[in-house]
Structures are given as C-alpha cells and as structure tokens.
Design a protein around this motif. Structure first.
Motif, mmCIF file in Angstrom:
data_model
loop_
_atom_site.group_PDB
_atom_site.id
_atom_site.type_symbol
_atom_site.label_atom_id
_atom_site.label_comp_id
_atom_site.label_asym_id
_atom_site.label_seq_id
_atom_site.Cartn_x
_atom_site.Cartn_y
_atom_site.Cartn_z
ATOM 1 N N GLY A 264 -32.979 -21.513 13.065
ATOM 2 C CA GLY A 264 -32.207 -20.885 14.126
ATOM 3 C C GLY A 264 -33.001 -20.603 15.383
ATOM 4 N N ALA A 265 -32.268 -20.173 16.434
ATOM 5 C CA ALA A 265 -32.894 -19.867 17.718
ATOM 6 C C ALA A 265 -33.952 -18.784 17.562
ATOM 7 C CB ALA A 265 -31.817 -19.421 18.710
ATOM 8 N N ASN A 266 -35.105 -19.008 18.217
ATOM 9 C CA ASN A 266 -36.229 -18.064 18.207
ATOM 10 C C ASN A 266 -36.751 -17.797 16.800
ATOM 11 O OD1 ASN A 266 -36.191 -17.567 21.075
ATOM 12 N ND2 ASN A 266 -34.291 -16.455 20.712
ATOM 13 N N GLU B 151 -32.785 -17.978 9.368
ATOM 14 C CA GLU B 151 -31.933 -17.196 10.267
ATOM 15 C C GLU B 151 -32.540 -17.096 11.659
ATOM 16 O OE1 GLU B 151 -31.794 -12.736 10.013
ATOM 17 O OE2 GLU B 151 -29.844 -13.196 9.128
ATOM 18 N N ALA B 152 -31.675 -17.052 12.674
ATOM 19 C CA ALA B 152 -32.136 -16.924 14.054
ATOM 20 C C ALA B 152 -33.025 -15.696 14.218
ATOM 21 C CB ALA B 152 -30.936 -16.827 15.003
ATOM 22 N N GLY B 153 -34.142 -15.886 14.929
ATOM 23 C CA GLY B 153 -35.045 -14.784 15.216
ATOM 24 C C GLY B 153 -36.016 -14.443 14.114
ATOM 25 N N LEU B 154 -35.958 -15.154 13.000
ATOM 26 C CA LEU B 154 -36.813 -14.835 11.850
ATOM 27 C C LEU B 154 -38.029 -15.752 11.826
ATOM 28 C CD1 LEU B 154 -37.243 -13.202 9.276
ATOM 29 C CD2 LEU B 154 -35.853 -14.890 8.055
ATOM 30 N N TYR B 155 -39.204 -15.158 11.704
ATOM 31 C CA TYR B 155 -40.442 -15.929 11.663
ATOM 32 C C TYR B 155 -41.049 -15.822 10.274
ATOM 33 C CZ TYR B 155 -43.888 -18.500 14.332
ATOM 34 O OH TYR B 155 -44.667 -19.506 14.846
ATOM 35 N N ILE B 156 -41.196 -16.963 9.619
ATOM 36 C CA ILE B 156 -41.718 -17.004 8.253
ATOM 37 C C ILE B 156 -43.153 -17.510 8.287
ATOM 38 C CG2 ILE B 156 -41.414 -17.945 5.930
ATOM 39 C CD1 ILE B 156 -39.158 -16.140 6.764
#
Length: 344
Positions: A263-265, A279-284
């Motif tokens: 997702g975005a960002n 998910e958008a905005g989630l950094y793994i």
C-alpha cells in the motif's frame, strides 16, 4: 575461441583526459557464439579475459565485412555503421561474469539488465560504484563535472543554453534502451540497469533503481530499491519503499512474489511470497515484532518479521486499537506452527 559471457560494440563519451564517462551499447549480446568472438579477436588482437578494446573508425569497415562474411549480418551491419562515428568507440568483451574493472564493463552489465538479457541478481556488480563517474547529464550529452563550467560558458557565448538534467552516476534507462511493452510516466525515475518487465507501468512517482525491477505486468507507484525484484501482477502503492540490498557479500535479497499489494507509504525489509498484502502506511522491517493470527483471528505467537520471509498469502496490518502489528493468514494455528517450524 571458448565460450564468452557477453560482448558488445559501444559508442560513448570521454572527458578531455580520455577517461570514459558513459557508453551506449545498441546491441549487447549474452553468450555470443564462439565464431563471432573469434572474428573480432582476430581483427582487434583480443587474446582473452575481460577487456574494453578501443575501436578506431578505420577498423570498422573491415570488421563489418568480416562479420557479415562469417554469417553475423546484424553485428556486421552495426560495425559498418559505426565507421561514420565521430565519438569514441569500444568493443567490450567479457569472457566471464566477474566484478567489472572499467567503466565500459560496468555499462555493459547495466545494459544487459535493461535489455532483459539477465535478471537482477544474475550478474556480478560488485565494485561498480567507483567505476561510474559522477556525470552532468545535459541536453548536449554527458559532461565531466570539472569541465561543466567551461562548457556552460562556451554554450552561452554561442547564444545557447546548456541544460543540466541531473548530476549522478547513473543515467536514465530510456536514454539507452526502451524495453518493449512498458509505460513510464517520468523517464527520469528509472535508472539504467533497471529490469522493467513486459506489461509494467511506472507512474509519475514510481522509481526503479539499477539491479532491480519487475518480472512482468505490475503497477509501480512507489520505489523499487536496488536488490528488489517484483513478481508479476503486483501493485506497489504510491510512496511505498522496498529496502532491498545488492546480492553480493551475503546481503539479503528482497523479492516480491506474484500478485502482491504494497500500500501507499508502506515498505518491506523482508522478501514476500505470492499474494501478500501490506497495509498502507505500514513499514515491515526484518526485526520488528509481529502478532501472528490464524484463520480465526486467534493469536498463535509473537515472532520477528524475518520468520515470515518468503511466505505466501499473508496480510500485514496494524491494529487500530492497540497499535500492534499483526499478520493475518488463512491457515489454522496448527498449520501456522508447522509452517514456522519448517521455515526455521
């Protein structure tokens, strides 16, 4: 001649000291026929190894005729055409796939990637950065940074404007090759050395670095960093970031399987299998703690993200109430434990 890894005729740019700034290879070859290498070797005095051999225009006509007589019409025609060049010429021969040792060798390997002759991680690029000079990319071609002020002054004195499009080690891919079946909204955002698969669309904010790219039909609205290779049917949302590293030296290679959505960002620091969603905005990142949920949304265990590397059919999300990062799967608790045991 024995088998050869790659060979290409190039036309490039040198600075006033005779140092190579860049090289354009219109028809790079992977694993060329030994007979073709033999003809070139006899004409240019090539005796083996990885070499970038200067080619004089006076040699091109004879070489072209020899290649055509040996049955290599396409390469022969190219050699003959280069006879009319007023730019420096080079024949780069890579007997083996080793770390490049010159600027022409480095550019040949970048061309192999963008021509889709090799995929990311399939060619040795160790030590490439020192071989790529920082260049001013202008409407008059590549210019040595130290020579730029004088060139700008000379242009103004002629009543011209020297436009500097960028100052970088890597040029735009599309100034050297435009792969078939792609859409690139802003060509400055795809570097030479990117592998852009058939059916890929790169939107205005999308970016593909060298030694990275897409296997096939994909929508790129975010960033594909060096070392990342995205499978077919994936969607990289606007502003997403993939933290891949080069495959040399034991570094982790980040890959994204088919049918994934980032997702975005959002961003990843682990390789994904097929049909995964972030998910958008989630950094793994690899070391982040993740609550692993089964198909009934029951907590199975808390693990580090790296333990889920290369697994398929995963949904990564952030719990809006607790802030915890969760991974939802369609597997039961028993299957999940078996999967983790097998992975470890």
């Amino acid at each position: 001649m024995s088998e050869c890894f790659s060979l290409a005729f190039g036309i490039g740019t040198q600075n006033s000291a005779g140092d190579w700034l860049e090289v354009f290879y219109p028809q790079p070859l992977l694993n060329p026929e030994p007979a073709l290498v033999k003809v070139i070797a006899e004409q240019l005095g090539y005796t083996g190894g990885n070499q970038a051999i200067a080619l004089a225009t006076s040699q091109c006509g004879t070489l072209g005729k020899q290649l055509e007589a040996a049955g290599f019409a396409e390469q022969g025609a190219l050699a003959t055409q280069l006879e009319g060049s007023d730019r420096p010429l080079v024949v780069t021969i890579l007997a083996t796939d080793e770390a490049p040792s010159s600027t022409p060798e480095a550019y040949l390997k970048l061309h192999l990637l963008s021509h889709r002759l090799v995929k990311p991680h399939q060619v040795v690029l160790a030590g490439i950065f020192p071989l790529l000079p920082n260049v001013a990319w202008t409407n008059q071609g590549a210019i040595d940074i130290s020579e730029l002020p004088q060139r700008q002054l000379a242009a103004r004195m002629r009543g011209e404007t020297l436009n500097v499009h960028g100052v970088d080690k890597f040029p735009n891919m599309t100034d050297y090759v435009v792969p078939s079946g792609v859409r690139i909204a802003d060509t400055a955002r795809v570097r030479l050395g990117a592998y852009v698969g058939e059916g890929t669309t790169v939107m205005h904010e999308g970016f593909i670095n060298f030694n990275a790219g897409t296997a096939g039909t994909s929508m790129v609205e975010g960033r594909i960093s060096a070392g990342v290779f995205v499978g077919k049917g994936s969607d990289l949302g606007g502003g997403c970031s993939t933290m891949g590293t080069l495959s040399g030296g034991g570094n982790i290679v980040i890959s994204v399987g088919e049918g994934c959505l980032i997702g975005a960002n959002a961003g990843i620091g682990i390789p994904l299998g097929d049909r995964c969603t972030v998910e958008a905005g989630l950094y793994i990142t690899a070391g982040i703690k993740i609550a692993l949920l089964d198909d009934a949304d029951k907590l199975v265990k808390v693990i580090k993200a790296r333990e889920l590397a290369n697994q398929s059919d995963l949904l990564f999300r952030r719990n809006s109430q607790t802030g915890a990062i969760e991974c939802k799967t369609n597997k039961s608790a028993i299957q999940l434990n078996e999967m983790l045991h097998a992975h470890n």
